[in-house]
Write an enzyme that holds these catalytic residues in place. Structure first.
Site, PDB file in Angstrom:
ATOM      1  N   SER A 150      35.399  90.253 -15.472  1.00 24.08           N
ATOM      2  CA  SER A 150      34.037  90.217 -14.947  1.00 24.08           C
ATOM      3  C   SER A 150      34.026  90.583 -13.460  1.00 24.08           C
ATOM      4  O   SER A 150      34.358  91.710 -13.104  1.00 24.08           O
ATOM      5  CB  SER A 150      33.420  88.832 -15.202  1.00 24.08           C
ATOM      6  OG  SER A 150      32.031  88.851 -15.009  1.00 24.08           O
ATOM      7  N   ASP A 234      28.858  90.303 -25.838  1.00 25.34           N
ATOM      8  CA  ASP A 234      28.809  89.784 -24.469  1.00 25.34           C
ATOM      9  C   ASP A 234      27.353  89.687 -24.022  1.00 25.34           C
ATOM     10  O   ASP A 234      26.622  90.687 -24.050  1.00 25.34           O
ATOM     11  CB  ASP A 234      29.589  90.729 -23.556  1.00 25.34           C
ATOM     12  CG  ASP A 234      29.843  90.168 -22.174  1.00 25.34           C
ATOM     13  OD1 ASP A 234      28.928  89.580 -21.586  1.00 25.34           O
ATOM     14  OD2 ASP A 234      30.974  90.330 -21.674  1.00 25.34           O
ATOM     15  N   HIS A 267      31.642  86.873 -23.616  1.00 20.75           N
ATOM     16  CA  HIS A 267      32.134  86.996 -22.245  1.00 20.75           C
ATOM     17  C   HIS A 267      33.154  85.914 -21.893  1.00 20.75           C
ATOM     18  O   HIS A 267      33.638  85.858 -20.766  1.00 20.75           O
ATOM     19  CB  HIS A 267      30.938  86.906 -21.282  1.00 20.75           C
ATOM     20  CG  HIS A 267      31.198  87.432 -19.901  1.00 20.75           C
ATOM     21  ND1 HIS A 267      31.358  88.772 -19.624  1.00 20.75           N
ATOM     22  CD2 HIS A 267      31.330  86.795 -18.703  1.00 20.75           C
ATOM     23  CE1 HIS A 267      31.558  88.942 -18.322  1.00 20.75           C
ATOM     24  NE2 HIS A 267      31.557  87.753 -17.742  1.00 20.75           N
TER      25      HIS A 267
END
Length: 288
Positions: A150, A234, A267
């Site tokens: 991320s 995600d 995620h």
């Protein structure tokens, strides 16, 4: 430098260290995994490559080492893995009540604005200070690669693209590939780099899509191995991550990369844990 913790895991050791960072002007912690061969008294001259992991928003040095299960693969491939904190820390360090700004949200850049500038120099810390410290105190052989998740995926890509001579490979889980074009990045860049957002070049220096365009000739000359892993479930895929922007730019410029979209994954660290072995094997191939 102060040794805080050591845990035996698989055939190696998970250690936590603390030191004062000149770049960040505060005390910092980092985690390091040393495979058995690096600790074996009969192999004192054995030096190993280093893989740097950069975590995402809200994380410390602890999240990756407790949730991903990476140690099994680091030990298998004889790779030292270093996981630093995501930002400067401490009472005197600027912060914000939001999760996506301030402590825990360093964005791996050098801040130039206001209260942030005195501590938030994460780019210098990751690209220069921390590797120097690791190479001085641990049995490294000079080869290194970088990966992250991320915000950390953003950091890994941008740092690798700007320091091609220092990295053998780069990979990212769910990276923020174009922070200048999404809310997470715009909020951080407005605070850290320019309150009015008028210095777009300063922003582009920390945007992997922009850096890909700027450095594509050098990236192709080095043939830098690039791997991006993304879950199709995600929750941030279409609003904050937008990997298609990276793929489109790389395709346009003829830059080689591997993009793997994984069905059903979100995620979280469940996603990372599912593919971390693949990524460490990917890097080990080029580190050796």
């Amino acid at each position: 430098m102060q040794h805080l913790e050591t845990y035996r895991i698989f055939n190696g050791e998970q250690q936590i260290w603390q030191h004062f960072s000149d770049s960040l002007n505060c005390e910092m912690k980092f985690a390091i995994y040393l495979p058995n061969i690096a600790k074996n008294s009969t192999a004192k001259n054995q030096k190993l490559p280093v893989l740097y992991w950069l975590s995402g928003l809200t994380c410390t040095e602890q999240n990756f080492i407790t949730k991903s299960g990476y140690q099994r693969y680091a030990d298998e491939h004889n790779v030292i893995v270093v996981a630093p904190d995501t930002s400067p820390r401490g009472e005197g360090v600027a912060d914000d009540t939001a999760y996506d700004l301030g402590q825990g949200a360093g964005f791996y850049l050098n801040a130039t604005q206001g209260e942030w500038a005195s501590h938030y120099q994460m780019y210098d810390y990751i690209a220069t200070e921390l590797p120097t410290l690791i190479n001085e105190h641990f049995p490294t052989n000079g080869k290194q690669s970088i990966f992250g998740h991320s915000m950390g995926g953003h950091g890994a890509l941008t740092i690798a693209f700007k320091n091609l001579e220092h990295y053998q490979s780069v990979s990212a889980f769910s990276p923020i590939v174009a922070p200048t074009q999404v809310a997470w990045g715009q909020k951080a860049f407005l605070a850290y780099l320019a309150y009015l957002g008028d210095d777009k070049q300063a922003w582009a220096d920390y945007d992997s899509v922009a850096l890909l365009e700027k450095h594509h000739i050098e990236i192709k000359q080095k043939n830098l191995p690039i791997l991006i892993e993304q879950g199709d479930k995600d929750e941030f895929l279409h609003t904050q991550l937008k990997p298609e922007l990276f793929c489109q730019m790389a395709d346009k410029l003829g830059v080689s990369y591997q993009f793997d979209l994984q069905a059903g994954f979100d995620h979280s660290y469940y996603f990372i844990a599912s593919f971390i072995g693949k990524h460490i094997a990917f890097h080990a191939k080029y580190l050796k």
